[in-house]
Design an enzyme around this catalytic site. Structure first.
Site, PDB file in Angstrom:
ATOM      1  N   LYS A 344      56.253  36.244  49.625  1.00 18.30           N
ATOM      2  CA  LYS A 344      56.650  37.657  49.698  1.00 18.30           C
ATOM      3  C   LYS A 344      58.069  37.822  50.218  1.00 18.30           C
ATOM      4  O   LYS A 344      58.644  36.917  50.813  1.00 18.30           O
ATOM      5  CB  LYS A 344      55.634  38.438  50.536  1.00 18.30           C
ATOM      6  CG  LYS A 344      54.372  38.714  49.698  1.00 18.30           C
ATOM      7  CD  LYS A 344      53.403  39.658  50.319  1.00 18.30           C
ATOM      8  CE  LYS A 344      52.254  39.900  49.320  1.00 18.30           C
ATOM      9  NZ  LYS A 344      51.091  40.526  49.927  1.00 18.30           N
ATOM     10  N   ARG A 378      45.512  34.411  50.726  1.00 23.27           N
ATOM     11  CA  ARG A 378      45.731  34.579  49.278  1.00 23.27           C
ATOM     12  C   ARG A 378      47.098  33.975  48.953  1.00 23.27           C
ATOM     13  O   ARG A 378      48.109  34.456  49.456  1.00 23.27           O
ATOM     14  CB  ARG A 378      45.688  36.075  48.951  1.00 23.27           C
ATOM     15  CG  ARG A 378      45.863  36.408  47.476  1.00 23.27           C
ATOM     16  CD  ARG A 378      45.783  37.922  47.274  1.00 23.27           C
ATOM     17  NE  ARG A 378      45.970  38.295  45.890  1.00 23.27           N
ATOM     18  CZ  ARG A 378      47.160  38.426  45.321  1.00 23.27           C
ATOM     19  NH1 ARG A 378      48.264  38.219  46.014  1.00 23.27           N
ATOM     20  NH2 ARG A 378      47.252  38.771  44.055  1.00 23.27           N
TER      21      ARG A 378
HETATM   22  C1  7PJ Z   1      48.221  41.244  47.748  1.00 23.03           C
HETATM   23  C2  7PJ Z   1      47.290  41.538  46.761  1.00 23.03           C
HETATM   24  C3  7PJ Z   1      47.780  41.099  49.084  1.00 23.03           C
HETATM   25  C4  7PJ Z   1      45.569  41.551  48.274  1.00 23.03           C
HETATM   26  C5  7PJ Z   1      49.243  41.418  45.872  1.00 23.03           C
HETATM   27  C6  7PJ Z   1      51.705  39.332  45.508  1.00 23.03           C
HETATM   28  C7  7PJ Z   1      51.921  40.789  45.359  1.00 23.03           C
HETATM   29  N1  7PJ Z   1      45.963  41.699  47.014  1.00 23.03           N
HETATM   30  N2  7PJ Z   1      47.964  41.657  45.586  1.00 23.03           N
HETATM   31  N3  7PJ Z   1      46.431  41.273  49.298  1.00 23.03           N
HETATM   32  N4  7PJ Z   1      49.443  41.145  47.176  1.00 23.03           N
HETATM   33  N5  7PJ Z   1      44.270  41.707  48.578  1.00 23.03           N
HETATM   34  O1  7PJ Z   1      50.892  38.724  44.806  1.00 23.03           O
HETATM   35  O2  7PJ Z   1      52.427  38.732  46.305  1.00 23.03           O
HETATM   36  O3  7PJ Z   1      48.520  40.871  50.051  1.00 23.03           O
HETATM   37  S1  7PJ Z   1      50.480  41.537  44.664  1.00 23.03           S
END
Ligand code: 7PJ
Length: 399
Positions: A344, A378
């Site tokens: 990020k 994640r």
């Molecule tokens: C997140 C996400 C996160 C959850 C994205 C990326 C941007 N879903 N979807 N948590 N970030 N639950 O993939 O870096 O932090 S999109």
């Protein structure tokens, strides 16, 4: 001879009991003494003066402490925030007394007891996904990111074979869940149509479900996409809008799948322009408390909910760092915690690197998240994250 002194910083009652057993403490004494070795500091907001004065007295009488605003002592019409300081055992004794008292103290007793109980079970949480059980007790779970988006800010796949092969690879590398998404939610991104999103993710999920044995999560905020994804084999919903669409809550209740409720301030188009909070962590906890009530009204079970503070979603660099520093505070809710920091922009800002050179900071952030109590991280880089977590889990999970 003079006794020698050594420091022991125990984090759990289990660790304290193990050490007491080692020195030969009477087994009867273990459960009585261990709660004296755990100390919690708890902030209360807007306590009325009458309650505040009683709270102060009770904590002092048990040799704990409760700090309050000076004006509370003289002006009974004013409220004060309070800082409570006590061992778990002292809290439990005080809670027993509060249960029978007026001025909101009985309600406070319920809240404090819930917090203490949640803090002491925080590792033992299981997640049921369509017949498969995810257990974060022995290792931090990894959710591998599978973007089926041509415009994703990092590593999107636009062809079916490539996407499925990447999902299989992540499963082989040690992912516990694969998160399939067809709509980019990065800052400034534009929404995609329902048909477009369906045509991106459904064939991937259908094919992947036949090839891997771990749960597949659908990253979407559209109930129609979530429904089709579940029919295609997904057993978890990742909703970055945190069930802001009530139909998503109803669908989750109907399908009995776990759902990730992520916190976001604003929407992806505008969220990074001047995000503001009173206290970023408290505000996020308040958001989750409200969503938990809403979810239960829609028929969801408590154990279907996973919470996620939404790193980068309506947060400045400082907000992101503060959330990660204080992540352990989210444990008061007693729910599994997911954190997504991978590649990020806050990592790019700190490292001074573009998105394809953020691995080291991403690993640091995942390791810290796991240490602070995240049950799931994640990530894009599954193999590297698994290696890093093998080491950090081995260090922190001992006993
Ligand atoms: C997140 C996400 C996160 C959850 C994205 C990326 C941007 N879903 N979807 N948590 N970030 N639950 O993939 O870096 O932090 S999109």
């Amino acid at each position: 001879m003079t006794a020698r002194a050594y420091l022991r910083n125990f984090q759990t009652k289990g660790q304290i009991k193990a050490e007491m057993q080692r020195i030969g403490v009477d087994p009867e004494g273990l459960d009585i003494m261990a709660p004296k070795g755990i100390h919690h500091t708890i902030l209360l907001k807007e306590v009325n003066s009458r309650a505040a004065n009683i709270i102060k007295q009770e904590f002092l009488s048990k040799d704990g402490e409760a700090a309050l605003a000076y004006h509370c002592l003289s002006d009974l019409d004013k409220c004060s925030d309070m800082i409570l300081m006590a061992t778990e055992r002292q809290y439990r004794a005080i809670i027993r007394k509060f249960r029978k008292q007026p001025f909101g103290l009985a309600g406070l007793a319920v809240e404090l007891e819930l917090i203490l109980n949640n803090l002491s079970i925080s590792r033992e949480i299981e997640i049921q996904c369509g017949g498969k059980t995810l257990n974060a007790d022995d290792h931090t779970l990894i959710m591998g990111i599978l973007n089926v988006t041509p415009d994703s800010f990092s590593d999107g796949y636009s062809d079916l074979e490539g996407a499925v092969a990447h999902g299989v690879r992540m499963a082989e590398e040690g992912a516990d869940i694969i998160d399939v998404g067809g709509e980019s939610t990065r800052p400034g991104s534009t929404p995609v149509s329902l048909d477009e999103e369906l045509s991106r993710v459904i064939p991937v999920i259908e094919s992947l479900a036949k090839k891997i044995d771990i749960p597949i999560s659908i990253d979407t905020s559209k109930p129609e996409v979530a429904r089709a994804a579940i029919e295609a084999g997904a057993t978890m919903i990742n909703d970055v809008t945190g069930l802001s669409n009530p139909d998503m809550a109803s669908l989750t209740a109907e399908k009995k799948v776990p759902v990730i409720i992520m916190h976001m301030q604003g929407d992806p188009g505008t969220m990074q322009s001047n995000p503001q909070y009173d206290d970023v962590v408290d505000d996020i906890i308040e958001f989750f408390r409200n969503r938990m009530i809403m979810a239960e009204e829609h028929g969801l079970e408590r154990n279907q909910i996973i919470i996620d503070p939404g790193i980068g979603f309506g947060k400045t660099l400082e907000h992101n760092l503060e959330i990660l520093r204080r992540l352990g505070e989210l444990r008061v809710l007693g729910l599994p915690i997911l954190v997504g920091t991978s590649r990020k922009s806050f990592i790019g800002k700190l490292q001074g690197t573009e998105v394809d050179e953020r691995l080291e900071g991403s690993l640091a952030a995942s390791v810290i998240s796991a240490q602070k109590g995240a049950h799931i991280v994640r990530v894009h880089d599954v193999r590297e994250t698994r290696m890093a977590l093998l080491v950090s889990d081995a260090i922190t999970r001992q006993s």
